[in-house]
Design an enzyme around this catalytic site. Sequence first.
Site, PDB file in Angstrom:
ATOM      1  N   GLY A  93       0.847  -1.197  -0.028  1.00 23.28           N
ATOM      2  CA  GLY A  93      -0.030   0.124  -0.133  1.00 23.28           C
ATOM      3  C   GLY A  93       0.910   1.150   0.150  1.00 23.28           C
TER       4      GLY A  93
ATOM      5  CD  GLU B  10       5.596  -3.544  -2.594  1.00 25.78           C
ATOM      6  OE1 GLU B  10       6.027  -2.536  -3.006  1.00 25.78           O
ATOM      7  OE2 GLU B  10       4.393  -3.927  -3.319  1.00 25.78           O
TER       8      GLU B  10
END
Length: 465
Positions: free
Chosen positions: A214, A236
């Site tokens: 996100g 990530e």
Amino acid sequence: MSVSVIEVYNPGTAELLGEIAAMSDDQVVAAVDAAQEGQRMMAAMPAHERAAALQRIATLIESEKDSLAALLAAENGKPIRQTRGEVDAAIRIFRGYAAEATRLFGRQIPLDAVPGLERHLAVTLREPLGPVAALVPFNYPVELYAHKAAAALAAGNAVLVQPPARCPLALVRVAELVAQAGVPAPAHQLVTGDVRVSQLLARLPGIAAVTITGSTAAGREIARLGAETLKKVMLELGGNDALIVCDDADVDAAAEAVVLGRLARGNGQICCAVKRVYVQAGVYDAFVAALLEQTAKLVIGDQLLEATDVGPLIAEQSAQRVEEAVGRLVADGARLVAGGTRRGAFVDPAILVEVPTTSSAFAEEIFGPVAPVARFSDPMDAVRMANESPYGLHAAVFTRDISNAFSIAKLLDVGGVIVNGSTALRAENLPFGGTKDTGGYREGLHETVLDFTRQKTVVVMDAFR
């Protein structure tokens, strides 16, 4: 959209596609409680059974891949050819993790390296980590779900999946296939809702790990909440990938990398898309000409049509943000030479030239089909400008000089460098992730399954005479 129901619309037509329940706090807590039993069931399951279950899931997804791709395209906005590729990737990922489930190796550590311990034996075992919360983004929900959920199950964990609120329907169907494959119900659960659900999962002590793909802002908040219970948090996050085109580059290939990896793929809504283009002065005009020529061939429209290259963004609000970012670039001195027009959730692929590298909008992650092109003279200046970004996911360099390519790659502060190709590259067997505000985590077949385990050391005293 009411408090208790999430309505899902086709972003291009505003057609209502379906509804799902938005879970209350009590329902989320109950799901986490149930996951404790699911965890015990998965941890007790032999590796070969976990592998077989993951193979069955892959086969079931494959049997419905056309309908899943169509459903995903309708709710997400990506063209149907791209959603087929995404479902294919998910199938490969489940099969890859099925193999990884049988390769969770421990180690034998030589204690004779320590004086006085020569007669003892030490081994390590890999054990399941505990219930995993998987927070899935809207842009590649089926593929990124597979990376998280399949890895958790392969390692012997329960998993609670929060699908993206704007496009959850494909994952709802996949969850039904997971149950059909024989995975115990408490070991694989969907927890549906908005950011409140994500934050609750990050706080609850019954969750051992949270994995999120996100925005950087969302990742920071999840990490902060997860720290309250010292759970493992895997981030990530965002990217602002730079593509550097040197004077000796194949400009047509470099332009194609921008068109396919930025303007078309995912409708520009990819963390690893090319978001900043730096072109050396000697080929600047030729590159821009090639980029304009190729961009003009893109077909924009209904994402369910085979001919479509660029569909609607996930929502009209997202398209408005892209339109505003283009306006800020122009206000800062860039020249808009193609596209940029918004119609509802659609944005015509935009090309901006002579972009001032000091523009604050150039430094931001624009999540849509926008290609800003800046000029440089010395490749080291391009490296410096690329590294000035707070993000560090991918970068790319186009040059025919392999020594130059490796030299630039070594200097770029990113998680991956693509030579003579687009940064929008992700293969499931490669470590994927970045530096700085991108989160520092690496996700991939061989990495994630190990991250969802813990090591236990067992020492046998006087094992040797």
